[in-house]
Design an enzyme around this catalytic site. Structure first.
Site, short mmCIF file in Angstrom:
data_model
loop_
_atom_site.label_atom_id
_atom_site.label_comp_id
_atom_site.label_asym_id
_atom_site.label_seq_id
_atom_site.Cartn_x
_atom_site.Cartn_y
_atom_site.Cartn_z
N SER A 194 0.84 -1.20 0.00
CA SER A 194 0.00 0.00 0.00
C SER A 194 0.87 1.25 0.00
CB SER A 194 -0.90 0.00 1.24
OG SER A 194 -1.47 1.29 1.45
N TYR B 159 -1.42 0.03 10.33
CA TYR B 159 -1.54 -0.57 9.00
C TYR B 159 -0.27 -0.34 8.19
CZ TYR B 159 -3.37 -1.16 4.22
OH TYR B 159 -3.57 -1.54 2.91
#
Length: 293
Positions: free
Chosen positions: A144, A157
């Site tokens: 990501s 995250y």
């Protein structure tokens, strides 16, 4: 929280069996339409009956798997023992807890790491002995943009993704002698179900955060007004082609980093600027701390 699948080539000139680990919203049918057999899995196949039926109607299979299980790697051992020789592993299980670093609970962070770091690591370690013996294989990790430069509330995250990214860089060097390659796919925002599955940290924001960008981000997440600009189907087409060496992936099979989504361009440039700035400002210091010769 995640799913994976196996793709077995049906074309005579390709001898690959592909294993893909990803969230099912990303797992389109590019591989099957490209002439491969797919064995997909998810933690709860009953949640996606239409997709399961579509995969199986085209000759594929769907198997239950929870990547958080310490025994998740056993599925690879079982598949290999039955002749499904895995040539491509794609890790994409994940979710995000949105909370500032100050308030995020340690258990929440550990759960993030369990799914996105240890879950992937277990499957990588399970498949490597087989790939090494065959002197062939590809390991694809879906990452990501948050691992490069995330927004407030995404620290846990981003940490999990960045950890897997760093591991993959080292892994690429270790497995290169065995003709095994790695590919890290760094994704921007895409039209998956992730924006509709927001999980806020269980600890409320302290009063001092009122009016800050962190509070605004949480409010925006909860509102559901975030509009991803990436098309997941186009992204998976690109991933498939880069892995297969077709289309946009022709002559690019040795590449180790694939950024996807127009919002990745400013992020990548931001990382260049961040590192370049440090080199300019501290270059003399950097080079002045060696042992005297």
């Amino acid at each position: 929280m995640g799913s994976f699948g196996v793709i077995t080539s049906l074309r005579p000139h390709l001898t690959h069996h592909w294993l893909l680990l990803w969230l099912w919203p990303f797992s389109d049918l590019r591989a099957q339409t490209g002439g491969h057999k797919v064995i997909a899995t998810s933690r709860n196949p009953l949640q996606s009956p239409k997709l399961v039926a579509e995969i199986e109607s085209k000759g594929g299979k769907w198997i239950q798997l929870d990547v958080n299980s310490r025994d998740s790697g056993d599925i690879i051992t079982e598949l290999e023992s039955h002749g499904d020789h895995i040539e491509v592993l794609v890790n994409n299980a994940g979710y995000s807890i949105y909370a500032p670093i100050e308030t995020v609970d340690e258990e929440e962070v550990r759960n993030q790491m369990e799914t996105m770091y240890f879950g992937s690591l277990r499957l990588i370690r399970a498949v490597l002995p087989h790939m090494r013996q065959r002197k062939s294989g590809v390991i694809v990790n879906m990452s990501s943009g948050a691992s490069l430069d995330g927004i407030p509330t995404m620290g846990a995250y981003a940490g999990a993704k960045a950890g897997l990214d760093a591991l993959t860089k080292i892994l690429a060097k270790e497995v290169a002698p065995f003709n095994i390659r790695t590919l890290t796919v760094v994704l921007g925002t895409f039209n998956t179900n992730m924006p509709n599955s927001v999980i806020l940290g269980k600890t409320p924001l302290p009063g001092d955060y009122k009016g800050t960008f962190t509070e605004q981000v949480q409010g925006l997440l909860v509102s559901g007004k975030i509009k991803p600009n990436g098309d997941k189907d186009k992204a998976m087409q690109a991933v498939y082609q880069v892995v297969a060496g077709e289309g946009v992936g022709e002559d690019r099979q040795t590449e180790k980093l694939l950024p996807l989504g127009s919002d990745m361009t400013p992020r990548l440039k931001g990382v260049q600027g961040y590192l370049g700035h440090a080199l300019v400002v501290f270059s003399s210091v950097t080079n002045s701390v060696d042992v005297d010769k």
